[in-house]
Design a protein around this motif. Structure first.
Motif, PDB file in Angstrom:
ATOM      1  N   GLU A 114      27.241   5.884  15.535  1.00 55.63           N
ATOM      2  CA  GLU A 114      28.031   6.402  14.430  1.00 55.63           C
ATOM      3  C   GLU A 114      28.381   5.281  13.447  1.00 55.63           C
ATOM      4  N   ARG A 115      28.684   4.117  13.999  1.00 52.17           N
ATOM      5  CA  ARG A 115      29.006   2.969  13.146  1.00 52.17           C
ATOM      6  C   ARG A 115      27.794   2.606  12.272  1.00 52.17           C
ATOM      7  N   GLY A 116      26.590   2.817  12.800  1.00 48.97           N
ATOM      8  CA  GLY A 116      25.383   2.577  12.022  1.00 48.97           C
ATOM      9  C   GLY A 116      25.014   3.742  11.106  1.00 48.97           C
TER      10      GLY A 116
ATOM     11  N   HIS B 268      13.054   8.418  15.156  1.00 47.04           N
ATOM     12  CA  HIS B 268      13.877   8.643  16.334  1.00 47.04           C
ATOM     13  C   HIS B 268      13.553   7.513  17.299  1.00 47.04           C
ATOM     14  N   LEU B 269      14.530   6.641  17.542  1.00 50.23           N
ATOM     15  CA  LEU B 269      14.297   5.429  18.329  1.00 50.23           C
ATOM     16  C   LEU B 269      14.862   5.593  19.734  1.00 50.23           C
ATOM     17  N   THR B 270      14.042   5.297  20.710  1.00 47.23           N
ATOM     18  CA  THR B 270      14.501   5.326  22.097  1.00 47.23           C
ATOM     19  C   THR B 270      14.564   3.903  22.626  1.00 47.23           C
ATOM     20  N   PRO B 271      15.770   3.342  22.699  1.00 48.96           N
ATOM     21  CA  PRO B 271      15.890   1.966  23.194  1.00 48.96           C
ATOM     22  C   PRO B 271      15.566   1.911  24.680  1.00 48.96           C
ATOM     23  N   ILE B 272      14.831   0.919  25.073  1.00 45.86           N
ATOM     24  CA  ILE B 272      14.474   0.722  26.485  1.00 45.86           C
ATOM     25  C   ILE B 272      15.725   0.485  27.325  1.00 45.86           C
ATOM     26  N   THR B 273      16.632  -0.341  26.801  1.00 44.57           N
ATOM     27  CA  THR B 273      17.905  -0.621  27.466  1.00 44.57           C
ATOM     28  C   THR B 273      18.986  -0.278  26.441  1.00 44.57           C
ATOM     29  N   PRO B 274      19.566   0.919  26.552  1.00 47.17           N
ATOM     30  CA  PRO B 274      20.425   1.398  25.456  1.00 47.17           C
ATOM     31  C   PRO B 274      21.531   0.417  25.053  1.00 47.17           C
ATOM     32  N   GLU B 275      22.283  -0.128  26.033  1.00 43.61           N
ATOM     33  CA  GLU B 275      23.421  -0.985  25.655  1.00 43.61           C
ATOM     34  C   GLU B 275      22.957  -2.155  24.794  1.00 43.61           C
ATOM     35  N   ARG B 276      21.863  -2.779  25.217  1.00 41.41           N
ATOM     36  CA  ARG B 276      21.403  -3.969  24.509  1.00 41.41           C
ATOM     37  C   ARG B 276      20.689  -3.595  23.202  1.00 41.41           C
ATOM     38  N   ASP B 277      19.727  -2.690  23.307  1.00 43.00           N
ATOM     39  CA  ASP B 277      18.856  -2.445  22.163  1.00 43.00           C
ATOM     40  C   ASP B 277      19.536  -1.647  21.044  1.00 43.00           C
ATOM     41  N   LEU B 278      20.420  -0.728  21.429  1.00 42.21           N
ATOM     42  CA  LEU B 278      21.075   0.054  20.369  1.00 42.21           C
ATOM     43  C   LEU B 278      21.960  -0.861  19.529  1.00 42.21           C
ATOM     44  N   GLU B 279      22.578  -1.804  20.187  1.00 38.64           N
ATOM     45  CA  GLU B 279      23.414  -2.770  19.463  1.00 38.64           C
ATOM     46  C   GLU B 279      22.544  -3.553  18.466  1.00 38.64           C
ATOM     47  N   ARG B 280      21.347  -3.940  18.902  1.00 40.39           N
ATOM     48  CA  ARG B 280      20.458  -4.695  18.010  1.00 40.39           C
ATOM     49  C   ARG B 280      19.902  -3.814  16.907  1.00 40.39           C
ATOM     50  N   ILE B 281      19.674  -2.553  17.231  1.00 38.82           N
ATOM     51  CA  ILE B 281      19.197  -1.621  16.196  1.00 38.82           C
ATOM     52  C   ILE B 281      20.256  -1.491  15.104  1.00 38.82           C
ATOM     53  N   VAL B 282      21.519  -1.248  15.553  1.00 39.95           N
ATOM     54  CA  VAL B 282      22.579  -0.980  14.573  1.00 39.95           C
ATOM     55  C   VAL B 282      22.929  -2.248  13.786  1.00 39.95           C
ATOM     56  N   ASN B 283      23.155  -3.332  14.498  1.00 37.28           N
ATOM     57  CA  ASN B 283      23.599  -4.550  13.806  1.00 37.28           C
ATOM     58  C   ASN B 283      22.464  -5.334  13.171  1.00 37.28           C
TER      59      ASN B 283
ATOM     60  N   PHE C  45      18.716   2.799   3.541  1.00 39.44           N
ATOM     61  CA  PHE C  45      19.490   3.684   4.408  1.00 39.44           C
ATOM     62  C   PHE C  45      20.953   3.661   3.996  1.00 39.44           C
ATOM     63  N   ARG C  46      21.592   4.823   4.061  1.00 36.51           N
ATOM     64  CA  ARG C  46      23.003   4.946   3.651  1.00 36.51           C
ATOM     65  C   ARG C  46      23.900   4.065   4.517  1.00 36.51           C
ATOM     66  N   THR C  47      25.087   3.748   4.000  1.00 38.43           N
ATOM     67  CA  THR C  47      26.031   2.927   4.760  1.00 38.43           C
ATOM     68  C   THR C  47      27.147   3.775   5.376  1.00 38.43           C
ATOM     69  N   PHE C  48      27.206   5.033   5.009  1.00 41.69           N
ATOM     70  CA  PHE C  48      28.229   5.917   5.603  1.00 41.69           C
ATOM     71  C   PHE C  48      27.690   7.346   5.590  1.00 41.69           C
TER      72      PHE C  48
END
Ligand SMILES: Cc1cc2nc3c(=O)[nH]c(=O)nc-3n(C[C@H](O)[C@H](O)[C@H](O)COP(=O)(O)O)c2cc1C
Lengths: 446, 359
Positions: free
Chosen positions: B32-34, B299-314, B326-329
């Motif tokens: 959501e933050r992303g 549609h992205l499926t992170p291999i390791t959600p905790e690690r990869d989703l953080e890298r995707i978003v940030n 891509f929109r910011t909000f």
């Protein structure tokens, strides 16, 4: 030696749109927005209630071939709402009504186990059954069963096979699935082969935090009582009066021994209404007004037609009851559990109307409705405590008539008085629904 | 160069089975933050894991904007229950629900129910299409203004605005109307992985969002064109479809030298597209495919959600935002709004606009 007074249990029911709801009241809000559920659940938790209870509907009722515009007018799917409520409450038990006729054990056990995990041990399941083909028209189960050559249930009336036997097997199968993981978290193969189900494979969810979610049974028939005595943790009843409640209580508790259970292992909780006022007299006046709002002229005529089984639109709700007898077994109303036989109900209503000189609407107001506790907070607290002390109930499922603010006064005004009397907790002592109810975790039967 | 369409991004938050809701809530909040359009949570009766729809319902009150799309299978669950549960998720999330339709093809799943033998995928996808169709009809079966609360006539609902759906499928029938009033989005968003043939027809006919697993922008664009063509053949406006490329991403090696992007990377496994590299290269890849007009988003499926989703978003998303791709909000509140999809009128409402509507 003085013993501590018996503790009572409290649950809150979210009122649906039916003849217990006063939706026309200006304080009445949405029956479907999440905010309404959230308000009621948070209020129940503020009042340290044992659990919050949601009904289920599987088909809108119909009257005279038309969709009923007054009764049970829509509700969300309970397990999904309760999963969301788990996010905005911490201790409150969360009990969903889920039909045992139109569901399969594997899926149901999985959804209930999930709710127990998501709420850290607060899930409850009110097992209800259905025997009417009307509701069955929304489901394919009958077709599947027939193809598989298994006993058919769809379309069969109460006479052909008791839906409770399916429910009993369903509950037993669900318990087996909940026990199929070892307590240390290893899944093991599961196999069940019975009259209604064949389930084989591995369950996908570890044993729920409560061992098994709390099982509730609603109903009154001898088979229902027996089922509850053998398999349920709580039984809901409509027996609201002190005498009827005591008789029911004694009957049900006496049935437990043959299943090797103690009387305390099954809690008896009638569903009751309540109306509070500054004085008893004011509360009585409010209650009459509420009944007038609940039983509008239209509602009175519908209730009459439901008993008489025919179109009575030419009658005046402020006039006398029909002289003619009901049409027996008429299916004017569909989707509603029929209680009692129509001829007897009509005779009772006519006698009541003659004796007190009541119109149709007044008769319906007098003759229908659930038991309500009416009075000042002090009166209501005393009466509730008396029922529990007299073994007419172990607690109550309160059904407020207003959504979502209908529980506020009870929690603010009655709960402190119950606490003062020493019959209700002043803080949650545990975190699971079983712990609130004083029920042990079921022994693992791997 | 074709005109650039708005970019849509979604992420799967399932990984190894977890049963504590805090884990899923944290991931959904991160997405959501992303400003991602939605998160998905995969599900099946045959592998360990909680019921996905219940998990996302638990997540709903703890999030405000992100769309919530659990996998809901149609082979062993009653269509009426499916439609009620998805509609209820839309109510509790205030208009952010979708569902990813899937089927159960294995004998192992069939034996968990003991009701019917396993069946070929083509047959089950036809049935899934019927479940989607019946579900949409049930969502339409209460017109939006069916609740009237008319004290004068004593009617809570107007029965003329409630409709039997009388759906007759090959394996089931549903009479209706729904028990749940029409959900906030009218119809929650239907997502189908349209990569394989039997599913593609169902996707073209019933999905709002189609996922495509293909290894090159050309192949993806080809499938997108095919889905749009088939949708048009069913009388749908293809512009009411969003086609997202599905990528499995492994951003674990972000510290090391960035691997080349997908095109020059290792060939992708049979299971579809697998990206391994850094978040910046992923942003480049997304930019390239999107610029090429191959897809409406990813549609992205992170291999390791905790690690990869953080890298995707940030990493990835932040860069795409910086490039104004891509929109910011979230400018809207509902998942349909994020996706730029109109709220459909009930097919039963008199005078509804027929154009671009399913019938
Ligand atoms: C307090 C209470 C709540 C009930 N809630 C539901 C419900 O939500 N859905 C439903 O289908 N039936 C519900 N029932 C009906 C019961 O499942 C059952 O059909 C009914 O009580 C008749 O059973 P009996 O013949 O044993 O009395 C409820 C009954 C009671 C007493």
């Amino acid at each position: 030696m003085t013993t501590a007074p018996k503790q009572l249990h409290l649950a809150a029911h979210f009122p649906g749109v039916d003849n217990t709801t006063v939706w026309a009241d200006p304080r009445s809000r949405s029956q479907i927005d999440f905010s309404s559920f959230e308000h009621l659940a948070r209020t129940a938790e503020r009042g340290l209630f044992d659990f919050f209870f949601l009904a289920e509907g599987l088909r809108l009722r119909e009257h005279n071939g038309l969709i009923h515009d007054l009764d049970v007018a829509g509700c969300p799917e309970p397990l999904t709402v309760l999963a969301a409520l788990a996010a905005v409450t911490d201790r409150l038990g969360l009990a969903a009504t889920v039909n045992a006729t139109f569901n399969e054990p594997y899926e149901l056990a999985r959804r209930l186990a999930t709710l127990d995990h998501l709420s850290a041990g607060r899930a409850g399941w009110n097992v209800v059954t259905s025997s009417d083909a009307f509701t069955g028209e929304n489901f394919r189960r009958g077709g599947c069963l027939n193809r598989a050559g298994l006993p058919q249930a769809l379309g069969s009336a109460r006479t052909e096979g008791n839906p409770l036997t399916r429910a009993a097997e369903l509950v037993a199968t669900a318990r087996g699935l909940w026990d199929s993981w070892t307590p240390d978290g290893t899944p093991r193969r599961f196999a069940h082969r019975g009259e209604h189900f064949r389930v084989e494979g591995e369950f996908t969810v570890p044993r729920p935090p409560q061992g098994h979610p709390v099982v509730i049974q609603a109903g009154d028939s001898p088979e229902g009582r027996e089922f509850a005595a053998s398999a349920a943790d709580i039984i809901f009843t409509r027996h609201g009066t002190l005498e009827a409640g005591r008789t029911f209580y004694a009957d049900v508790k006496a049935r437990l021994a043959k299943y090797g259970r103690e009387p305390d292992e099954l809690k008896i909780m009638p569903g009751v209404g309540f109306v509070l006022g500054d004085s008893d007299a004011e509360a009585q006046e409010k209650a009459s007004e509420i009944r007038r709002q609940q039983i509008s002229p239209q509602h009175a005529m519908l209730a009459l037609e439901q008993v008489w089984g025919q179109d009575l639109s030419s009658y005046d709700p402020d006039g006398p009851l029909p002289e003619s007898d009901p049409v027996p077994d008429a299916a004017l109303v569909q989707g509603r559990v029929r209680t009692g036989d129509a001829l007897a109900v009509a005779a009772r209503w006519r006698a009541l109307s003659r004796e007190k000189g009541l119109s149709i609407r007044q008769t319906v107001i007098e003759a229908t409705g659930r038991r309500s506790f009416i009075g000042s907070p002090r009166t209501v607290a005393a009466e509730l405590a008396e029922y529990v002390a007299a073994e007419a109930a172990d607690g109550f499922v309160l059904v407020p008539h207003l959504t979502p603010g209908g529980l506020d006064d009870f929690v603010d005004e009655v709960v402190p008085l119950l606490q003062e009397r020493g019959v209700f907790r002043t803080a949650y002592t545990g975190s699971t629904l079983r712990s609130h109810l004083g029920l042990a975790e079921p022994v693992w039967k791997g | 160069m074709p005109p650039i369409r708005p970019l849509h991004l979604a992420a799967e938050i399932g990984g190894p089975p977890r049963y504590d809701p805090g884990h899923y809530t944290a991931l959904a909040r991160l997405a959501e933050r992303g400003a991602l359009d939605f998160v998905t949570l995969g599900d099946s009766f045959a592998r360990p894991g909680p019921d996905a729809l219940a998990v996302l319902s638990r997540v709903a009150p703890a999030t405000r904007r992100v769309g919530l799309v659990p996998t809901v299978t149609t082979t062993h669950t009653e269509p009426f229950h499916v439609s009620s549960a998805v509609a209820t998720l839309d109510w509790v999330s205030r208009g952010r629900a979708g569902w990813q339709v899937d089927v159960s093809t294995t004998g192992a799943e069939a034996r968990l129910f003991g009701r019917r033998p396993a069946a070929p995928a083509a047959e089950l996808w036809r049935e899934a299409g019927e479940v989607a169709d019946a579900g949409a009809r049930l969502w339409d079966s209460w017109e939006d203004d069916a609740e009237i609360r008319d004290t004068a006539s004593g009617r809570f609902i107007d029965r003329d605005k409630l409709h039997h759906v009388d759906f007759e499928g090959a394996t089931f029938s549903v009479r209706g109307p729904a028990i749940v009033p029409r959900p906030p989005q009218g119809r929650p968003v239907t997502v189908v992985d349209g990569t394989a043939d039997p599913a593609r027809e169902t996707a073209a006919r019933h999905a709002d969002v189609v996922l495509v697993r293909a290894t090159t922008p050309e192949r993806t664009a080809g499938i997108r064109a095919d889905v749009r063509r088939r949708a048009a053949a069913h009388g749908r406006d293809p512009d009411t479809l969003r086609v997202l490329a599905a990528l499995t991403v492994d951003l674990g090696d972000a510290e090391s030298a960035p691997e080349p992007g997908l095109e020059s990377g290792p060939p992708l496994a049979a299971h579809g597209t697998y990206y391994r590299g850094g978040p910046v290269d992923l942003a480049d890849l997304i930019t390239q495919w999107h610029r090429a007009g191959a897809v409406d988003g990813f549609h992205l499926t992170p291999i390791t959600p905790e690690r990869d989703l953080e890298r995707i978003v940030n990493g990835t998303v932040a860069l795409l935002q910086h490039r104004s791709l891509f929109r910011t909000f979230h400018p809207g509140g509902t998942l349909r709004e994020h996706l730029g999809l109109a709220r459909p009128a009930s097919r039963y409402a008199p005078g509804r606009v027929l154009q671009g509507e399913r019938t």
